[in-house]
Scaffold this motif. Structure first.
Motif, PDB file in Angstrom:
ATOM      1  N   LEU A 287      62.967  77.318  -3.002  1.00 21.31           N
ATOM      2  CA  LEU A 287      63.102  76.855  -4.388  1.00 21.31           C
ATOM      3  C   LEU A 287      62.516  75.459  -4.569  1.00 21.31           C
ATOM      4  CD1 LEU A 287      66.576  77.952  -5.772  1.00 21.31           C
ATOM      5  CD2 LEU A 287      64.329  78.432  -6.740  1.00 21.31           C
ATOM      6  N   HIS A 288      62.684  74.592  -3.547  1.00 23.33           N
ATOM      7  CA  HIS A 288      62.072  73.262  -3.624  1.00 23.33           C
ATOM      8  C   HIS A 288      60.555  73.393  -3.749  1.00 23.33           C
ATOM      9  CE1 HIS A 288      65.903  71.865  -1.666  1.00 23.33           C
ATOM     10  NE2 HIS A 288      65.735  70.906  -2.552  1.00 23.33           N
ATOM     11  N   ARG A 290      58.822  75.943  -4.871  1.00 27.24           N
ATOM     12  CA  ARG A 290      58.469  76.495  -6.184  1.00 27.24           C
ATOM     13  C   ARG A 290      58.587  75.430  -7.278  1.00 27.24           C
ATOM     14  NH1 ARG A 290      62.209  80.974  -9.092  1.00 27.24           N
ATOM     15  NH2 ARG A 290      61.441  80.740 -11.200  1.00 27.24           N
ATOM     16  N   HIS A 291      59.698  74.689  -7.232  1.00 22.79           N
ATOM     17  CA  HIS A 291      59.949  73.674  -8.261  1.00 22.79           C
ATOM     18  C   HIS A 291      58.856  72.614  -8.231  1.00 22.79           C
ATOM     19  CE1 HIS A 291      62.261  70.121  -9.944  1.00 22.79           C
ATOM     20  NE2 HIS A 291      62.356  71.015 -10.895  1.00 22.79           N
ATOM     21  N   GLY A 294      55.566  73.964  -9.341  1.00 18.30           N
ATOM     22  CA  GLY A 294      55.584  74.127 -10.797  1.00 18.30           C
ATOM     23  C   GLY A 294      55.318  72.814 -11.518  1.00 18.30           C
ATOM     24  N   ASP A 335      62.285  83.559  -3.802  1.00 10.65           N
ATOM     25  CA  ASP A 335      62.578  82.369  -4.612  1.00 10.65           C
ATOM     26  C   ASP A 335      61.301  81.662  -5.067  1.00 10.65           C
ATOM     27  OD1 ASP A 335      65.289  82.605  -4.724  1.00 10.65           O
ATOM     28  OD2 ASP A 335      65.705  81.240  -3.067  1.00 10.65           O
TER      29      ASP A 335
END
Lengths: 387, 274
Positions: A287-288, A290-291, A294, A335
């Protein structure tokens, strides 16, 4: 191949399961209807129903409507979901995840334990001590234990042929589990089970959609295939498959790039090159990545792109060989979300035509228990031909 | 000391707390089934300073420790002595002592899916629990994971202290309101802090849930009566699971790892307009 003659026991088991299936799937709810639904004689139905009631699988409850001829209303038979419980387990390179479910697949409890880098006999001990965590929670007799492992597994013989991640080679795991728990024990490849779990859950909309490839990325990379709804039993670990990265002269295994430890290591390298990156020094998750990607963080974008480029090798071969309708990206890697799918499509299009790629539907399956659920489905199906 | 009947011990820091009471109820239910007694050692009742454990550990059939009530090293010492152990709502890394925990990450994911996906909120304030408690840490990490999942902005001042104390939570909420009001939801690491935030917002004339949605982790009669949206696991079940871990060890099962309980969403008026 030698064909074995069916014995009286085989026939009885077949009849019992026919009866149980008919009640489970709602095809019949009383003895007379069961005789019609199964083609068995009424005395046989009565005898088998009495056995199944005594064993707790069926229970009499309520009275049905009278027959058209005005006969005596029948006693209704109901399936008892909690008559037995099943333990389904998934072992990957990082942890053991076990679930306890009833005969309808409803979760009763979950238990997990980290492997802490242990392999070989120590990993077997951790597996057993994790399963024991659920044995302590049993509310009903244990129907079966079923375990998914990474690597090449001979499910029929119950032997892990080769699991480099766990350093299990020619390990008679099913026998070990049978000796431990005195109940049927099954083993299979993790991704095969994840694929089975998805089919059984009815995730697919159409028969065509049942042609799917599941890529499970945890400690390694595994492939599971379902064709027209049936699981192809030769899936397995492709983490050891080597490829030649751009600008290098030595080939490296896929798992050395896609496995989580490799991702953490690569993120560390990138933090040195990009000191202002949003990728955290500790506690990194997909998730880190991806974030940060992004938010156009260059280190995260590069990391995600590298992962997608390598994963696209497996994707391209899957599409070229199998023409699946759906490719499922399973495990924590899900994720990474739509960003991963977009980069995968991009890199896959470097090797296959855009039309070939566009014809494939990519989905994400982040459920951590996917393989454990598949393990349950396999066990319950083998034992009772339901679920 | 020896007991007339086999006995399970429970060490907690406050036996009359809503959570602790429910866990102990669950332990008693399983103990009764097996004709065991339960002895509770509440070592820091109602805010009093922590006192030493008074249970005769070696005389117990098994011991459950609730929520970091005693130091990890002390628990490791009990493990070395061979007494069956179960940890409720916390874990000790690097040991094989089995534990029962709620899935804090899944609970936060469920709350955030509700706030973001169903209520359309994007600027969410988080009220922290006590820094040294496992549940508080996991809920905070879970919240931050979901912030990333939904690509939301999280200004540092949106993370406010609550320490699992309604008074502290109310104080922090008031301070934030004086500073800025550009948030559209408040999520508390426990429901009592959520109710405290709700009170502060209502007193300040903020429209809940119109302008600001409020939700909290865990559930109790107070959240039901105040209409607070929550996620909750069955806390009594947590106690039952812990007691079963002890019973399992007493009959010779060697186990490790954590039994994880899922949570479910309870949507109420503070997020869903009636």
């Amino acid at each position: 191949m030698e064909v074995r003659k069916a014995t009286r026991q085989d026939l009885k088991r077949h009849n019992r399961l026919s009866l149980l299936r008919a009640v489970y799937y709602g095809l019949a709810d009383n003895r007379a209807a069961l005789a019609v639904a199964t083609g068995l004689t009424k005395p046989t139905v009565s005898e088998l129903a009495a056995e199944l009631i005594a064993e707790g699988f069926l229970v009499e409850g309520g009275i049905g409507g009278s027959t058209e001829m005005g006969g005596k209303p029948p006693r209704l038979l109901n399936f008892v979901s909690d008559a037995r419980q099943v333990i389904g387990v998934s072992v990957d390179g990082l942890e053991v995840r076990a679930i306890l479910v009833n005969l309808k697949g409803q979760s009763v409890a979950e238990h997990t334990a980290p492997l802490d880098g242990k392999t070989g006999a120590e990993a077997v001990t951790i597996l057993i001590e994790t399963i024991n965590g659920l044995v302590a929670q049993l509310d009903a007799p244990l129907l079966a234990v079923s375990v998914g492992v990474p690597g090449v597994v001979d499910s029929e013989a119950g032997i892990v042929k080769r699991s480099p991640l766990l350093a299990w080679y020619d390990l008679a795991l099913a026998d070990t589990l049978f000796a431990q728990y005195d109940c049927p024990a099954y083993i299979a490849n993790n991704t095969e089970l994840a694929a089975l779990g998805q089919v059984a859950r009815g995730n697919a909309d159409t028969r065509e959609d049942h042609n799917r490839v599941t890529l499970l990325i945890n400690g390694t990379v595994e492939v599971g295939v379902t064709v027209q709804g049936a699981v192809y039993h030769r899936g397995g670990d492709i983490g050891a498959m080597r490829y030649l990265p751009h600008g290098r002269t030595d080939a490296i295994p896929l798992a050395d790039v896609l496995g989580w430890r490799a991702v953490e290591y690569r993120a560390q390298e990138l933090r040195r090159d990009y000191p202002n990156t949003r990728l955290p020094a500790t506690g990194l998750t997909y998730l880190h990545i991806r974030h940060a990607a992004g938010l156009k963080d260059p280190a995260a974008e590069l990391l995600l792109d590298e992962l997608a480029a390598v994963l696209s090798i497996a994707v391209v071969w899957s599409i070229a060989l199998l023409r699946p309708h759906t490719i499922v990206l399973a495990g924590q890697v899900a994720d990474l979300g739509d960003l991963l799918i977009a980069r995968l499509r991009y890199h896959a299009a470097e090797r296959l035509s855009i039309d070939d790629i566009a014809a494939v539907h990519f989905t994400l399956a982040s459920g951590l228990n996917l393989s454990a659920r598949g393990a349950v489905v396999m066990a319950v199906h083998n034992e009772l031909e339901i679920l | 000391m020896s007991f007339k009947r086999p006995t399970l011990g429970v060490i907690t820091n406050f036996q009359h707390g809503v959570f602790q009471r429910a866990v102990i109820d669950g332990i008693r239910q399983i103990a009764d089934l097996h004709s065991f007694d339960v002895l509770v050692d509440s070592i820091a009742e109602d805010g009093a300073p922590t006192r030493p454990v008074s249970l005769d550990i070696m005389a117990l059939g098994g011991l459950a420790v609730i929520s970091n009530a005693i130091p990890d090293d002390q628990i490791r010492g009990y493990q070395a002595s061979g007494v069956p152990l179960a940890l409720i709502s916390h874990q000790i890394p690097g040991t094989t002592i089995p534990a029962v925990v709620t899935d804090n990450g899944q609970g936060m994911a469920r709350l955030m899916r509700h706030l973001v996906g169903e209520c359309g909120r994007r600027r969410i304030v988080f009220i922290r629990g006590l820094a040294d408690q496992t549940d508080a840490h996991e809920r905070e990490v879970g919240f931050q994971r979901e912030i990333m999942r939904y690509m939301l902005d999280l200004p540092p001042e949106f993370m406010i202290d609550g320490d699992f104390s309604p008074e502290t939570a109310a104080q922090s909420m008031r301070a934030l309101l004086n500073q800025r009001q550009d948030f559209d939801a408040v999520l508390a690491a426990d429901y009592l802090m959520g109710i405290a935030a709700l009170d502060v917002l209502t007193q300040a004339g903020v429209n809940v849930p119109g302008a600001v949605c409020v939700a909290g982790y865990g559930d109790g009669s107070e959240s039901e009566s105040r209409g607070l949206t929550t996620v909750a696991a069955d806390v009594i079940e947590q106690g039952r699971r812990g007691a079963r871990q002890l019973m399992g060890q007493m009959r010779g099962l060697t186990m490790r790892g954590v039994t994880v309980l899922s949570t479910h969403l309870i949507p109420r008026q503070t997020t869903v307009a009636q």
